[in-house]
Motif scaffolding. Structure first.
Motif, PDB file in Angstrom:
ATOM      1  N   PHE A  53      -1.302  -8.201   0.535  1.00 36.72           N
ATOM      2  CA  PHE A  53      -1.538  -8.793   1.853  1.00 36.72           C
ATOM      3  C   PHE A  53      -2.962  -8.532   2.325  1.00 36.72           C
ATOM      4  O   PHE A  53      -3.624  -7.616   1.859  1.00 36.72           O
ATOM      5  CB  PHE A  53      -0.525  -8.266   2.873  1.00 36.72           C
ATOM      6  N   SER A  54      -3.407  -9.372   3.255  1.00 38.24           N
ATOM      7  CA  SER A  54      -4.770  -9.247   3.760  1.00 38.24           C
ATOM      8  C   SER A  54      -4.828  -8.710   5.189  1.00 38.24           C
ATOM      9  O   SER A  54      -5.856  -8.228   5.619  1.00 38.24           O
ATOM     10  CB  SER A  54      -5.484 -10.599   3.683  1.00 38.24           C
ATOM     11  N   SER A  55      -3.728  -8.806   5.928  1.00 38.13           N
ATOM     12  CA  SER A  55      -3.705  -8.324   7.309  1.00 38.13           C
ATOM     13  C   SER A  55      -2.301  -7.822   7.640  1.00 38.13           C
ATOM     14  O   SER A  55      -1.352  -8.085   6.896  1.00 38.13           O
ATOM     15  CB  SER A  55      -4.074  -9.456   8.267  1.00 38.13           C
ATOM     16  N   SER A  56      -2.160  -7.136   8.761  1.00 42.70           N
ATOM     17  CA  SER A  56      -0.834  -6.622   9.128  1.00 42.70           C
ATOM     18  C   SER A  56       0.119  -7.767   9.461  1.00 42.70           C
ATOM     19  O   SER A  56       1.307  -7.687   9.163  1.00 42.70           O
ATOM     20  CB  SER A  56      -0.927  -5.630  10.290  1.00 42.70           C
ATOM     21  N   ASN A  57      -0.387  -8.852  10.054  1.00 40.60           N
ATOM     22  CA  ASN A  57       0.483 -10.007  10.326  1.00 40.60           C
ATOM     23  C   ASN A  57       0.955 -10.657   9.038  1.00 40.60           C
ATOM     24  O   ASN A  57       2.112 -11.055   8.914  1.00 40.60           O
ATOM     25  CB  ASN A  57      -0.233 -11.032  11.206  1.00 40.60           C
ATOM     26  N   ASP A  58       0.062 -10.763   8.076  1.00 38.19           N
ATOM     27  CA  ASP A  58       0.388 -11.283   6.750  1.00 38.19           C
ATOM     28  C   ASP A  58       1.449 -10.389   6.097  1.00 38.19           C
ATOM     29  O   ASP A  58       2.423 -10.868   5.510  1.00 38.19           O
ATOM     30  CB  ASP A  58      -0.894 -11.302   5.915  1.00 38.19           C
ATOM     31  N   ASP A  71      -5.034   2.792   0.433  1.00 39.78           N
ATOM     32  CA  ASP A  71      -4.397   3.729   1.359  1.00 39.78           C
ATOM     33  C   ASP A  71      -3.915   3.062   2.646  1.00 39.78           C
ATOM     34  O   ASP A  71      -3.733   3.715   3.665  1.00 39.78           O
ATOM     35  CB  ASP A  71      -5.347   4.879   1.688  1.00 39.78           C
ATOM     36  N   ARG A  72      -3.658   1.775   2.624  1.00 44.44           N
ATOM     37  CA  ARG A  72      -3.267   1.079   3.854  1.00 44.44           C
ATOM     38  C   ARG A  72      -1.947   1.575   4.432  1.00 44.44           C
ATOM     39  O   ARG A  72      -1.744   1.528   5.639  1.00 44.44           O
ATOM     40  CB  ARG A  72      -3.219  -0.437   3.632  1.00 44.44           C
ATOM     41  N   PHE A  73      -1.041   2.066   3.604  1.00 41.33           N
ATOM     42  CA  PHE A  73       0.218   2.573   4.123  1.00 41.33           C
ATOM     43  C   PHE A  73       0.087   3.985   4.703  1.00 41.33           C
ATOM     44  O   PHE A  73       1.046   4.527   5.210  1.00 41.33           O
ATOM     45  CB  PHE A  73       1.326   2.519   3.075  1.00 41.33           C
ATOM     46  N   ARG A  74      -1.098   4.546   4.646  1.00 42.12           N
ATOM     47  CA  ARG A  74      -1.339   5.801   5.358  1.00 42.12           C
ATOM     48  C   ARG A  74      -1.563   5.527   6.849  1.00 42.12           C
ATOM     49  O   ARG A  74      -1.525   6.442   7.655  1.00 42.12           O
ATOM     50  CB  ARG A  74      -2.534   6.529   4.756  1.00 42.12           C
ATOM     51  N   ASP A  75      -1.760   4.270   7.192  1.00 41.69           N
ATOM     52  CA  ASP A  75      -1.945   3.854   8.585  1.00 41.69           C
ATOM     53  C   ASP A  75      -0.595   3.873   9.301  1.00 41.69           C
ATOM     54  O   ASP A  75       0.288   3.064   9.015  1.00 41.69           O
ATOM     55  CB  ASP A  75      -2.550   2.445   8.617  1.00 41.69           C
ATOM     56  N   VAL A  76      -0.447   4.787  10.232  1.00 45.81           N
ATOM     57  CA  VAL A  76       0.819   4.963  10.942  1.00 45.81           C
ATOM     58  C   VAL A  76       1.186   3.702  11.721  1.00 45.81           C
ATOM     59  O   VAL A  76       2.365   3.346  11.821  1.00 45.81           O
ATOM     60  CB  VAL A  76       0.727   6.186  11.893  1.00 45.81           C
ATOM     61  N   ARG A  77       0.197   2.990  12.246  1.00 45.13           N
ATOM     62  CA  ARG A  77       0.492   1.764  13.001  1.00 45.13           C
ATOM     63  C   ARG A  77       1.145   0.704  12.121  1.00 45.13           C
ATOM     64  O   ARG A  77       2.076   0.019  12.549  1.00 45.13           O
ATOM     65  CB  ARG A  77      -0.780   1.206  13.652  1.00 45.13           C
ATOM     66  N   LEU A  78       0.670   0.570  10.889  1.00 39.66           N
ATOM     67  CA  LEU A  78       1.265  -0.406   9.976  1.00 39.66           C
ATOM     68  C   LEU A  78       2.689   0.014   9.603  1.00 39.66           C
ATOM     69  O   LEU A  78       3.608  -0.805   9.616  1.00 39.66           O
ATOM     70  CB  LEU A  78       0.414  -0.567   8.720  1.00 39.66           C
ATOM     71  N   ARG A  79       2.883   1.277   9.320  1.00 41.78           N
ATOM     72  CA  ARG A  79       4.232   1.771   9.015  1.00 41.78           C
ATOM     73  C   ARG A  79       5.168   1.524  10.197  1.00 41.78           C
ATOM     74  O   ARG A  79       6.291   1.057  10.015  1.00 41.78           O
ATOM     75  CB  ARG A  79       4.211   3.264   8.708  1.00 41.78           C
ATOM     76  N   ASN A  80       4.701   1.847  11.394  1.00 49.26           N
ATOM     77  CA  ASN A  80       5.535   1.638  12.587  1.00 49.26           C
ATOM     78  C   ASN A  80       5.861   0.172  12.797  1.00 49.26           C
ATOM     79  O   ASN A  80       6.964  -0.175  13.230  1.00 49.26           O
ATOM     80  CB  ASN A  80       4.865   2.234  13.820  1.00 49.26           C
ATOM     81  N   LYS A  81       4.909  -0.698  12.476  1.00 52.19           N
ATOM     82  CA  LYS A  81       5.164  -2.130  12.596  1.00 52.19           C
ATOM     83  C   LYS A  81       6.275  -2.547  11.629  1.00 52.19           C
ATOM     84  O   LYS A  81       7.168  -3.309  11.975  1.00 52.19           O
ATOM     85  CB  LYS A  81       3.887  -2.922  12.329  1.00 52.19           C
ATOM     86  N   PHE A  82       6.231  -2.037  10.407  1.00 47.81           N
ATOM     87  CA  PHE A  82       7.270  -2.340   9.423  1.00 47.81           C
ATOM     88  C   PHE A  82       8.628  -1.837   9.898  1.00 47.81           C
ATOM     89  O   PHE A  82       9.626  -2.531   9.802  1.00 47.81           O
ATOM     90  CB  PHE A  82       6.918  -1.721   8.073  1.00 47.81           C
ATOM     91  N   TYR A  83       8.661  -0.596  10.401  1.00 44.28           N
ATOM     92  CA  TYR A  83       9.926  -0.052  10.925  1.00 44.28           C
ATOM     93  C   TYR A  83      10.443  -0.917  12.061  1.00 44.28           C
ATOM     94  O   TYR A  83      11.642  -1.191  12.158  1.00 44.28           O
ATOM     95  CB  TYR A  83       9.751   1.390  11.411  1.00 44.28           C
TER      96      TYR A  83
END
Length: 156
Positions: free
Chosen positions: A81-86, A12-24
């Protein structure tokens, strides 16, 4: 580019709004830069692209980008991936593959084990991944784009 995140029960990592916003943020800051690198493309082609992104960490062992055979503007990026930077680094690399497909440099072959790069056919099992010319191209361009993203995000 139209981006859709695919969620599934295994992760469920893409449920994290911060990660989605980082991708955007990555995609928005790099769109114009991608057109500088892939000069064959124009803004209209880029805006017509639809990209579905899936966290496939529990499903597959490597990140990949595939093009829909029925809709040449639709892509699926399966990410491990293992982290948001990765994840950001991998996203940038896979965006390079999307650009390669859209520009006509890269195309699916007549079977799933085949790809065509700049008109030359390659059998995937016959060439190691790090020797594939489309991978080398994506690695070099992704390094440039990642540096640009880091510089632009740190100046804001």
């Amino acid at each position: 580019m139209d981006i859709v995140f695919i969620e599934h029960d295994d992760n469920d990592r893409f449920r994290d709004v911060r990660l989605r916003n980082k991708f955007y943020s990555v995609i928005n800051s790099l769109e114009s830069r991608l057109l500088v690198i892939y000069t064959e493309l124009n803004e209209g082609v880029l805006s017509a692209a639809k990209i579905s992104i899936m966290d496939a960490t529990s499903v597959i062992d490597c990140t990949c980008c595939t093009r829909n055979t029925n809709n040449k503007n639709w892509f699926l990026i399966k990410m491990v991936f293992s982290s948001s930077n990765d994840a950001v680094e991998m996203l940038i690399h896979e965006l390079c593959h999307v650009m390669q497909y859209l520009s006509g440099q890269l195309d699916a072959g007549s079977s799933v084990s085949e790809l065509t790069w700049k008109g030359e056919k390659f059998i995937l099992n016959d060439i190691e991944p790090h020797r594939r010319p489309w991978e080398r191209d994506a690695i070099l361009n992704a390094l440039t784009l990642h540096k640009y993203y880091i510089a632009s995000s740190s100046s804001t």
